[in-house]
Design a protein around this motif. Structure first.
Motif, PDB file in Angstrom:
ATOM      1  N   SER A  21      43.849  36.739  51.356  1.00 54.85           N
ATOM      2  CA  SER A  21      42.591  36.763  50.891  1.00 54.85           C
ATOM      3  C   SER A  21      42.004  38.302  50.529  1.00 54.85           C
ATOM      4  O   SER A  21      42.324  39.124  51.318  1.00 54.85           O
ATOM      5  N   ALA A  23      37.989  39.807  49.846  1.00 54.69           N
ATOM      6  CA  ALA A  23      36.575  39.797  49.732  1.00 54.69           C
ATOM      7  C   ALA A  23      36.048  40.978  49.179  1.00 54.69           C
ATOM      8  O   ALA A  23      36.311  42.063  49.521  1.00 54.69           O
ATOM      9  N   SER A  25      32.557  43.338  48.565  1.00 55.09           N
ATOM     10  CA  SER A  25      31.174  43.308  48.827  1.00 55.09           C
ATOM     11  C   SER A  25      30.628  44.420  48.383  1.00 55.09           C
ATOM     12  O   SER A  25      31.280  45.439  47.850  1.00 55.09           O
ATOM     13  N   ARG A  70      40.152  31.680  42.866  1.00 55.95           N
ATOM     14  CA  ARG A  70      38.862  32.556  43.401  1.00 55.95           C
ATOM     15  C   ARG A  70      37.574  31.546  43.793  1.00 55.95           C
ATOM     16  O   ARG A  70      37.435  30.348  43.214  1.00 55.95           O
ATOM     17  N   ASP A  71      36.558  32.364  44.518  1.00 56.41           N
ATOM     18  CA  ASP A  71      35.562  31.573  45.063  1.00 56.41           C
ATOM     19  C   ASP A  71      34.328  32.472  44.481  1.00 56.41           C
ATOM     20  O   ASP A  71      34.213  33.620  45.234  1.00 56.41           O
ATOM     21  N   HIS A  72      33.572  31.946  43.535  1.00 57.54           N
ATOM     22  CA  HIS A  72      32.801  33.075  42.902  1.00 57.54           C
ATOM     23  C   HIS A  72      31.444  33.123  44.124  1.00 57.54           C
ATOM     24  O   HIS A  72      31.028  34.373  44.133  1.00 57.54           O
ATOM     25  N   ALA A  73      31.279  32.235  44.501  1.00 59.35           N
ATOM     26  CA  ALA A  73      30.196  32.270  45.488  1.00 59.35           C
ATOM     27  C   ALA A  73      30.265  33.331  46.850  1.00 59.35           C
ATOM     28  O   ALA A  73      29.272  33.988  47.110  1.00 59.35           O
ATOM     29  N   LYS A  74      31.598  33.603  47.121  1.00 55.11           N
ATOM     30  CA  LYS A  74      32.061  34.555  47.963  1.00 55.11           C
ATOM     31  C   LYS A  74      32.547  35.696  47.439  1.00 55.11           C
ATOM     32  O   LYS A  74      32.856  36.610  48.433  1.00 55.11           O
ATOM     33  N   ASN A  75      32.509  35.950  46.175  1.00 49.62           N
ATOM     34  CA  ASN A  75      33.217  36.963  45.610  1.00 49.62           C
ATOM     35  C   ASN A  75      34.729  37.208  46.134  1.00 49.62           C
ATOM     36  O   ASN A  75      34.865  38.351  46.671  1.00 49.62           O
ATOM     37  N   THR A  76      35.381  36.188  46.320  1.00 50.09           N
ATOM     38  CA  THR A  76      36.795  36.224  47.041  1.00 50.09           C
ATOM     39  C   THR A  76      37.762  35.800  46.225  1.00 50.09           C
ATOM     40  O   THR A  76      37.689  34.952  45.471  1.00 50.09           O
TER      41      THR A  76
END
Length: 122
Positions: A21, A23, A25, A70-76
């Protein structure tokens, strides 16, 4: 200003799986693409997989075994690695093409994480 933090590396035996993973930020306006590279001892850093809103790409050596998502909401961004082989042993680095906004201007910069070690050994 923007930080990428990887996690999920470790020591596994051949044939096992790992999920990495990463992330992002900080002062992020938007992220275009994200990806994973790897660097084995004494070798150059090579592309593993990249993902944008329209396309994913993989190195030939990992096609069919690794999956980037990819998880756009989590920028991950994630890298699911299955059927791991000893030749997959490397430090894995996350990268992101990030758009930031400051002082009335937009900037696009490529950021890198510090890397996570993946070791595949019996």
């Amino acid at each position: 200003q923007v930080q990428l933090v990887e996690s999920g590396g470790g020591l596994v035996t051949p044939g096992e799986s790992l999920r990495l993973s990463c992330a992002a930020s900080g002062s992020i306006f938007s992220i275009n693409g994200m990806g994973w590279y790897r660097q084995a001892p004494g070798k150059q850093r090579d592309l593993v997989a990249t993902i944008t809103d329209v396309i994913t790409t993989y190195a030939d050596s990992v096609k069919g075994r690794f999956t980037i998502s990819r998880d756009h909401a989590k920028n991950t961004v994630y890298l699911q690695m299955n059927s791991l082989k000893p030749e997959d042993t490397a430090v894995y680095y996350c990268t992101a093409s990030v758009k930031t906004y400051r002082a009335g201007n937009y900037f696009r910069t490529d950021y890198w994480g510090q890397g996570t070690q993946v070791t595949v050994s019996s």
